[in-house]
Scaffold this motif. Sequence first.
Motif, PDB file in Angstrom:
ATOM      1  N   GLU A   1       0.260   2.866   2.358  1.00 34.95           N
ATOM      2  CA  GLU A   1      -0.845   3.135   3.408  1.00 34.95           C
ATOM      3  C   GLU A   1      -1.700   1.790   3.201  1.00 34.95           C
ATOM      4  O   GLU A   1      -2.566   1.348   2.332  1.00 34.95           O
ATOM      5  N   VAL A   2      -1.255   1.192   4.477  1.00 36.30           N
ATOM      6  CA  VAL A   2      -2.065  -0.221   4.661  1.00 36.30           C
ATOM      7  C   VAL A   2      -3.374  -0.031   5.551  1.00 36.30           C
ATOM      8  O   VAL A   2      -3.398   0.830   6.659  1.00 36.30           O
ATOM      9  N   CYS A   3      -4.412  -0.570   5.097  1.00 37.52           N
ATOM     10  CA  CYS A   3      -5.600  -0.634   5.827  1.00 37.52           C
ATOM     11  C   CYS A   3      -6.322  -2.025   5.803  1.00 37.52           C
ATOM     12  O   CYS A   3      -6.619  -2.727   5.099  1.00 37.52           O
ATOM     13  N   PRO A   4      -5.727  -2.659   7.092  1.00 33.32           N
ATOM     14  CA  PRO A   4      -5.955  -4.046   7.242  1.00 33.32           C
ATOM     15  C   PRO A   4      -7.245  -4.668   7.080  1.00 33.32           C
ATOM     16  O   PRO A   4      -7.636  -5.410   6.482  1.00 33.32           O
ATOM     17  N   THR A   5      -8.219  -3.967   7.853  1.00 39.31           N
ATOM     18  CA  THR A   5      -9.757  -4.627   7.765  1.00 39.31           C
ATOM     19  C   THR A   5     -10.331  -4.403   6.482  1.00 39.31           C
ATOM     20  O   THR A   5     -10.899  -5.199   5.986  1.00 39.31           O
ATOM     21  N   SER A   6     -10.026  -3.304   5.759  1.00 38.46           N
ATOM     22  CA  SER A   6     -10.669  -3.074   4.417  1.00 38.46           C
ATOM     23  C   SER A   6     -10.272  -3.933   3.780  1.00 38.46           C
ATOM     24  O   SER A   6     -10.794  -4.573   2.671  1.00 38.46           O
ATOM     25  N   ASN A   7      -9.054  -4.351   3.758  1.00 34.29           N
ATOM     26  CA  ASN A   7      -8.397  -5.362   2.736  1.00 34.29           C
ATOM     27  C   ASN A   7      -8.914  -6.786   3.094  1.00 34.29           C
ATOM     28  O   ASN A   7      -8.797  -7.437   1.809  1.00 34.29           O
ATOM     29  N   LEU A   8      -9.104  -6.864   4.157  1.00 32.20           N
ATOM     30  CA  LEU A   8      -9.915  -8.157   4.406  1.00 32.20           C
ATOM     31  C   LEU A   8     -11.421  -8.375   3.790  1.00 32.20           C
ATOM     32  O   LEU A   8     -11.572  -9.337   3.057  1.00 32.20           O
ATOM     33  N   GLN A   9     -12.099  -7.217   3.914  1.00 29.14           N
ATOM     34  CA  GLN A   9     -13.361  -6.988   3.481  1.00 29.14           C
ATOM     35  C   GLN A   9     -13.608  -7.070   1.942  1.00 29.14           C
ATOM     36  O   GLN A   9     -14.461  -7.661   1.246  1.00 29.14           O
ATOM     37  N   THR A  10     -12.363  -6.189   1.180  1.00 26.53           N
ATOM     38  CA  THR A  10     -12.471  -6.301  -0.085  1.00 26.53           C
ATOM     39  C   THR A  10     -11.857  -7.574  -0.801  1.00 26.53           C
ATOM     40  O   THR A  10     -11.655  -7.644  -2.123  1.00 26.53           O
ATOM     41  N   LYS A  11     -11.203  -8.430   0.089  1.00 27.80           N
ATOM     42  CA  LYS A  11     -10.694  -9.771  -0.572  1.00 27.80           C
ATOM     43  C   LYS A  11      -9.302  -9.625  -1.075  1.00 27.80           C
ATOM     44  O   LYS A  11      -8.814 -10.386  -1.806  1.00 27.80           O
TER      45      LYS A  11
END
Length: 333
Positions: free
Chosen positions: A242-252
Amino acid sequence: MDFLNLPKIDLHCHLDGSLRPGSVLELLRKYNIDLGINETNIDDALKIRGHCDSLLTYLKKFDLPLKIMQDKEDLERLTYEVFEDAKNENIAYLELRFAPVLHINKGLSQEEVIGAVIKGMNRAKDDYDIEGNIIICCMKNLGEEEALKTIKAGYTYMNKGLVGVDLAGKEDIGFAHKYIRAMRLAKDMGYNITVHAGEAGPGQNILDAISLLGAQRIGHGTNLYQSDEAFRLVKKNNIFLEVCPTSNLQTKAVDRLEKHPAIYYYKEGIGICINTDNRTVSNTDLTAEFEAIGHLLSMDRPSYIKMYERAVEASFADRETKDKLIDKVRRIK
Ligand SMILES: [Zn+2]
Protein backbone atom coordinates in the motif's frame (compact mmCIF):
# COMPACT_ATOMS: atom_id res chain seq x y z
CA MET A 1 -4.96 11.05 -17.73
CA ASP A 2 -8.10 12.29 -16.08
CA PHE A 3 -7.52 10.68 -12.69
CA LEU A 4 -10.34 12.63 -11.05
CA ASN A 5 -13.00 10.96 -13.14
CA LEU A 6 -11.57 7.43 -13.12
CA PRO A 7 -12.96 5.08 -10.49
CA LYS A 8 -10.35 4.62 -7.76
CA ILE A 9 -9.50 2.29 -4.88
CA ASP A 10 -8.03 3.53 -1.58
CA LEU A 11 -6.85 0.72 0.68
CA HIS A 12 -4.78 2.83 3.08
CA CYS A 13 -6.54 5.81 4.61
CA HIS A 14 -6.64 6.80 8.28
CA LEU A 15 -9.87 8.27 9.61
CA ASP A 16 -8.24 10.58 12.18
CA GLY A 17 -5.87 11.98 9.54
CA SER A 18 -8.64 12.66 7.03
CA LEU A 19 -11.11 15.00 8.79
CA ARG A 20 -12.55 18.18 7.32
CA PRO A 21 -10.92 21.18 9.03
CA GLY A 22 -14.29 22.91 9.31
CA SER A 23 -15.76 19.95 11.19
CA VAL A 24 -12.78 19.78 13.58
CA LEU A 25 -13.18 23.49 14.34
CA GLU A 26 -16.93 23.11 14.88
CA LEU A 27 -16.41 20.24 17.32
CA LEU A 28 -13.61 22.02 19.21
CA ARG A 29 -16.14 24.81 19.81
CA LYS A 30 -18.93 22.41 20.70
CA TYR A 31 -16.77 20.93 23.47
CA ASN A 32 -15.25 24.29 24.52
CA ILE A 33 -11.74 23.07 23.82
CA ASP A 34 -9.82 26.33 23.71
CA LEU A 35 -6.42 25.83 22.10
CA GLY A 36 -6.35 29.13 20.26
CA ILE A 37 -7.44 27.35 17.07
CA ASN A 38 -9.62 29.40 14.69
CA GLU A 39 -10.47 29.73 10.99
CA THR A 40 -7.09 31.26 10.21
CA ASN A 41 -4.84 28.62 11.79
CA ILE A 42 -6.90 25.41 11.66
CA ASP A 43 -5.25 24.31 8.40
CA ASP A 44 -1.77 24.72 9.86
CA ALA A 45 -2.84 22.84 12.97
CA LEU A 46 -4.07 19.83 10.97
CA LYS A 47 -1.99 19.68 7.81
CA ILE A 48 1.63 19.22 6.91
CA ARG A 49 2.34 22.15 4.61
CA GLY A 50 5.96 22.58 3.72
CA HIS A 51 8.72 21.17 5.89
CA CYS A 52 8.26 18.07 8.06
CA ASP A 53 11.35 16.37 9.44
CA SER A 54 10.25 12.84 10.31
CA LEU A 55 7.50 10.28 10.91
CA LEU A 56 7.42 11.37 14.56
CA THR A 57 6.69 15.01 13.65
CA TYR A 58 4.08 13.77 11.19
CA LEU A 59 2.37 11.69 13.88
CA LYS A 60 2.01 14.78 16.13
CA LYS A 61 -0.63 16.11 13.69
CA PHE A 62 -3.04 13.50 15.05
CA ASP A 63 -3.19 14.94 18.57
CA LEU A 64 -5.73 17.63 17.70
CA PRO A 65 -8.25 15.51 15.75
CA LEU A 66 -8.25 12.86 18.47
CA LYS A 67 -9.51 15.43 20.99
CA ILE A 68 -12.84 15.68 19.20
CA MET A 69 -13.22 12.02 18.23
CA GLN A 70 -14.44 10.72 21.58
CA ASP A 71 -18.23 10.63 21.09
CA LYS A 72 -20.32 8.20 19.07
CA GLU A 73 -22.32 10.73 17.07
CA ASP A 74 -19.16 12.67 16.14
CA LEU A 75 -17.32 9.52 15.05
CA GLU A 76 -20.30 8.56 12.92
CA ARG A 77 -20.48 12.01 11.32
CA LEU A 78 -16.73 12.31 10.69
CA THR A 79 -16.62 8.86 9.09
CA TYR A 80 -19.59 9.75 6.90
CA GLU A 81 -17.76 12.89 5.75
CA VAL A 82 -14.57 11.03 4.80
CA PHE A 83 -16.64 8.67 2.65
CA GLU A 84 -18.47 11.66 1.16
CA ASP A 85 -15.15 13.35 0.29
CA ALA A 86 -13.88 10.09 -1.19
CA LYS A 87 -17.01 9.67 -3.30
CA ASN A 88 -16.64 13.25 -4.56
CA GLU A 89 -13.38 12.30 -6.27
CA ASN A 90 -14.79 9.00 -7.57
CA ILE A 91 -13.26 6.61 -5.10
CA ALA A 92 -15.25 3.45 -5.72
CA TYR A 93 -13.99 1.57 -2.66
CA LEU A 94 -12.45 2.90 0.54
CA GLU A 95 -10.91 0.74 3.24
CA LEU A 96 -10.83 3.17 6.14
CA ARG A 97 -8.69 2.47 9.21
CA PHE A 98 -8.48 3.82 12.74
CA ALA A 99 -7.32 2.75 16.20
CA PRO A 100 -10.34 2.23 18.50
CA VAL A 101 -8.16 2.56 21.62
CA LEU A 102 -7.50 6.24 20.77
CA HIS A 103 -11.21 7.06 21.03
CA ILE A 104 -12.06 5.82 24.54
CA ASN A 105 -10.93 8.88 26.57
CA LYS A 106 -14.49 9.86 27.45
CA GLY A 107 -15.66 6.40 28.41
CA LEU A 108 -16.73 4.74 25.16
CA SER A 109 -15.84 1.07 24.86
CA GLN A 110 -13.74 0.05 21.86
CA GLU A 111 -16.73 -1.94 20.65
CA GLU A 112 -18.91 1.20 20.72
CA VAL A 113 -16.23 3.15 18.85
CA ILE A 114 -16.07 0.53 16.09
CA GLY A 115 -19.88 0.43 15.93
CA ALA A 116 -20.12 4.21 15.52
CA VAL A 117 -17.57 4.27 12.69
CA ILE A 118 -19.31 1.42 10.87
CA LYS A 119 -22.64 3.23 11.26
CA GLY A 120 -21.17 6.35 9.62
CA MET A 121 -19.73 4.27 6.79
CA ASN A 122 -23.01 2.43 6.21
CA ARG A 123 -24.95 5.68 6.09
CA ALA A 124 -22.58 6.96 3.37
CA LYS A 125 -22.87 3.67 1.48
CA ASP A 126 -26.66 4.01 1.56
CA ASP A 127 -26.57 7.61 0.33
CA TYR A 128 -23.87 7.34 -2.31
CA ASP A 129 -22.40 5.03 -4.92
CA ILE A 130 -19.38 4.00 -2.86
CA GLU A 131 -18.28 0.73 -1.32
CA GLY A 132 -16.17 0.41 1.80
CA ASN A 133 -14.94 -1.52 4.79
CA ILE A 134 -13.19 -0.80 8.06
CA ILE A 135 -9.77 -1.92 9.32
CA ILE A 136 -8.97 -1.51 13.01
CA CYS A 137 -5.44 -0.53 14.00
CA CYS A 138 -3.53 -1.72 17.04
CA MET A 139 -0.85 0.72 18.14
CA LYS A 140 2.77 -0.44 18.13
CA ASN A 141 3.60 1.65 21.21
CA LEU A 142 0.87 0.13 23.40
CA GLY A 143 1.95 -3.51 23.47
CA GLU A 144 0.33 -6.85 22.85
CA GLU A 145 -2.23 -6.86 25.68
CA GLU A 146 -3.85 -3.71 24.27
CA ALA A 147 -3.75 -5.19 20.78
CA LEU A 148 -5.57 -8.29 22.04
CA LYS A 149 -8.29 -6.10 23.61
CA THR A 150 -8.84 -4.25 20.32
CA ILE A 151 -8.93 -7.46 18.31
CA LYS A 152 -11.49 -9.02 20.67
CA ALA A 153 -13.58 -5.82 20.68
CA GLY A 154 -13.93 -5.95 16.90
CA TYR A 155 -15.14 -9.53 16.74
CA THR A 156 -18.85 -8.57 16.90
CA TYR A 157 -18.42 -6.68 13.64
CA MET A 158 -16.34 -9.23 11.77
CA ASN A 159 -17.45 -9.23 8.14
CA LYS A 160 -20.23 -6.80 9.04
CA GLY A 161 -18.24 -3.77 7.94
CA LEU A 162 -15.02 -4.78 9.67
CA VAL A 163 -12.60 -6.83 7.59
CA GLY A 164 -9.08 -6.44 8.90
CA VAL A 165 -6.55 -5.48 11.51
CA ASP A 166 -3.39 -3.37 11.22
CA LEU A 167 -0.42 -2.42 13.37
CA ALA A 168 0.31 1.32 13.17
CA GLY A 169 2.37 4.06 14.80
CA LYS A 170 6.07 4.55 15.51
CA GLU A 171 8.10 1.79 13.87
CA ASP A 172 10.86 0.16 15.94
CA ILE A 173 13.21 -2.48 14.58
CA GLY A 174 11.82 -5.93 15.35
CA PHE A 175 8.40 -4.72 16.55
CA ALA A 176 6.68 -7.73 14.99
CA HIS A 177 8.15 -10.10 17.58
CA LYS A 178 5.91 -8.53 20.24
CA TYR A 179 2.64 -9.14 18.37
CA ILE A 180 2.81 -12.79 17.29
CA ARG A 181 0.14 -14.02 19.71
CA ALA A 182 -2.22 -11.10 18.95
CA MET A 183 -2.03 -11.54 15.20
CA ARG A 184 -2.45 -15.32 15.48
CA LEU A 185 -5.68 -14.73 17.41
CA ALA A 186 -6.76 -12.16 14.81
CA LYS A 187 -6.20 -14.65 12.00
CA ASP A 188 -8.16 -17.33 13.90
CA MET A 189 -11.03 -14.89 14.36
CA GLY A 190 -11.18 -14.24 10.62
CA TYR A 191 -9.40 -10.90 10.38
CA ASN A 192 -7.39 -10.05 7.30
CA ILE A 193 -3.99 -8.67 8.23
CA THR A 194 -2.11 -5.64 6.99
CA VAL A 195 0.86 -4.16 8.84
CA HIS A 196 2.67 -0.82 8.59
CA ALA A 197 6.25 -1.95 7.97
CA GLY A 198 9.37 -0.76 6.20
CA GLU A 199 8.16 2.84 6.33
CA ALA A 200 10.57 4.37 8.85
CA GLY A 201 12.01 0.95 9.72
CA PRO A 202 14.19 -1.56 7.86
CA GLY A 203 13.26 -4.12 5.19
CA GLN A 204 13.64 -6.82 7.84
CA ASN A 205 10.46 -5.49 9.49
CA ILE A 206 8.56 -6.34 6.29
CA LEU A 207 9.93 -9.88 6.35
CA ASP A 208 8.88 -10.21 10.01
CA ALA A 209 5.39 -8.80 9.31
CA ILE A 210 4.83 -11.46 6.66
CA SER A 211 6.56 -14.45 8.24
CA LEU A 212 5.75 -13.84 11.93
CA LEU A 213 2.43 -11.99 11.73
CA GLY A 214 0.90 -13.37 8.53
CA ALA A 215 0.52 -9.98 6.85
CA GLN A 216 -1.30 -10.25 3.50
CA ARG A 217 -0.56 -6.62 2.72
CA ILE A 218 2.10 -4.17 3.86
CA GLY A 219 1.43 -0.54 4.70
CA HIS A 220 4.06 1.43 2.75
CA GLY A 221 6.79 -1.23 2.47
CA THR A 222 9.07 1.49 1.14
CA ASN A 223 12.27 -0.15 2.42
CA LEU A 224 11.56 -3.55 0.89
CA TYR A 225 14.75 -3.27 -1.21
CA GLN A 226 16.80 -3.55 1.99
CA SER A 227 15.97 -7.24 2.43
CA ASP A 228 16.46 -9.70 -0.44
CA GLU A 229 14.54 -12.31 1.49
CA ALA A 230 11.59 -9.97 2.04
CA PHE A 231 11.64 -9.00 -1.64
CA ARG A 232 11.52 -12.64 -2.73
CA LEU A 233 8.73 -13.45 -0.26
CA VAL A 234 6.61 -10.46 -1.31
CA LYS A 235 6.91 -11.53 -4.93
CA LYS A 236 6.35 -15.24 -4.32
CA ASN A 237 3.37 -14.86 -1.99
CA ASN A 238 1.84 -11.97 -3.92
CA ILE A 239 1.95 -9.66 -0.90
CA PHE A 240 0.52 -6.29 -1.81
CA LEU A 241 2.18 -2.96 -0.98
CA GLU A 242 0.00 0.00 0.00
CA VAL A 243 2.05 2.92 -1.32
CA CYS A 244 1.32 6.46 -0.09
CA PRO A 245 3.57 8.82 -2.11
CA THR A 246 2.99 12.25 -0.49
CA SER A 247 3.03 10.84 3.02
CA ASN A 248 6.32 9.07 2.24
CA LEU A 249 7.85 12.39 1.18
CA GLN A 250 6.61 14.12 4.32
CA THR A 251 7.82 11.46 6.74
CA LYS A 252 11.16 11.36 4.92
CA ALA A 253 10.68 7.71 3.97
CA VAL A 254 11.77 8.96 0.51
CA ASP A 255 13.66 12.12 -0.57
CA ARG A 256 12.08 12.64 -3.97
CA LEU A 257 9.16 10.96 -5.68
CA GLU A 258 11.36 10.29 -8.73
CA LYS A 259 13.42 8.03 -6.49
CA HIS A 260 10.49 6.29 -4.80
CA PRO A 261 11.43 2.59 -4.56
CA ALA A 262 7.82 1.68 -5.38
CA ILE A 263 8.56 2.64 -9.00
CA TYR A 264 11.11 -0.17 -9.09
CA TYR A 265 8.80 -2.62 -7.26
CA TYR A 266 6.04 -1.87 -9.75
CA LYS A 267 8.36 -2.49 -12.70
CA GLU A 268 9.40 -5.79 -11.08
CA GLY A 269 5.77 -6.87 -11.13
CA ILE A 270 5.10 -6.53 -7.41
CA GLY A 271 1.50 -5.62 -6.63
CA ILE A 272 1.18 -2.03 -5.49
CA CYS A 273 -1.63 0.42 -5.22
CA ILE A 274 -1.59 4.18 -4.64
CA ASN A 275 -3.27 5.50 -1.52
CA THR A 276 -3.79 8.72 0.43
CA ASP A 277 -2.69 7.63 3.95
CA ASN A 278 -4.13 10.83 5.46
CA ARG A 279 -6.23 13.12 3.30
CA THR A 280 -5.98 16.05 5.71
CA VAL A 281 -2.63 15.60 7.46
CA SER A 282 -0.90 14.99 4.12
CA ASN A 283 -3.01 17.74 2.51
CA THR A 284 -3.88 15.47 -0.40
CA ASP A 285 -6.51 13.32 -2.06
CA LEU A 286 -6.25 10.22 -4.24
CA THR A 287 -6.49 12.20 -7.48
CA ALA A 288 -3.48 14.30 -6.40
CA GLU A 289 -1.53 11.14 -5.46
CA PHE A 290 -2.06 9.66 -8.93
CA GLU A 291 -1.20 12.98 -10.56
CA ALA A 292 2.05 13.06 -8.57
CA ILE A 293 3.24 9.53 -9.31
CA GLY A 294 1.27 8.31 -12.34
CA HIS A 295 3.77 9.57 -14.91
CA LEU A 296 6.68 8.09 -12.95
CA LEU A 297 4.99 4.70 -13.28
CA SER A 298 4.50 5.40 -17.03
CA MET A 299 0.82 4.95 -16.36
CA ASP A 300 -1.59 4.80 -19.27
CA ARG A 301 -5.23 3.75 -19.31
CA PRO A 302 -4.63 -0.03 -19.63
CA SER A 303 -1.99 -0.05 -16.88
CA TYR A 304 -4.22 2.08 -14.66
CA ILE A 305 -7.06 -0.40 -15.10
CA LYS A 306 -4.69 -3.27 -14.32
CA MET A 307 -3.55 -1.58 -11.10
CA TYR A 308 -7.18 -0.91 -10.15
CA GLU A 309 -8.09 -4.56 -10.72
CA ARG A 310 -5.12 -5.80 -8.70
CA ALA A 311 -6.06 -3.42 -5.88
CA VAL A 312 -9.61 -4.76 -5.91
CA GLU A 313 -8.30 -8.33 -5.65
CA ALA A 314 -5.93 -7.32 -2.82
CA SER A 315 -8.72 -5.56 -0.94
CA PHE A 316 -10.42 -7.30 1.95
CA ALA A 317 -13.85 -6.96 0.33
CA ASP A 318 -16.05 -10.00 -0.27
CA ARG A 319 -16.29 -11.58 -3.73
CA GLU A 320 -19.59 -9.93 -4.56
CA THR A 321 -18.20 -6.43 -3.85
CA LYS A 322 -15.00 -7.21 -5.77
CA ASP A 323 -17.01 -8.27 -8.85
CA LYS A 324 -19.06 -5.09 -8.63
CA LEU A 325 -15.89 -2.97 -8.45
CA ILE A 326 -14.27 -4.78 -11.37
CA ASP A 327 -17.45 -4.27 -13.40
CA LYS A 328 -17.23 -0.56 -12.70
CA VAL A 329 -13.78 -0.20 -14.27
CA ARG A 330 -14.55 -2.53 -17.21
CA ARG A 331 -17.43 -0.25 -18.15
CA ILE A 332 -15.00 2.62 -18.80
CA LYS A 333 -12.52 0.57 -20.86
ZN1 LIG B 1 -0.71 4.65 7.46
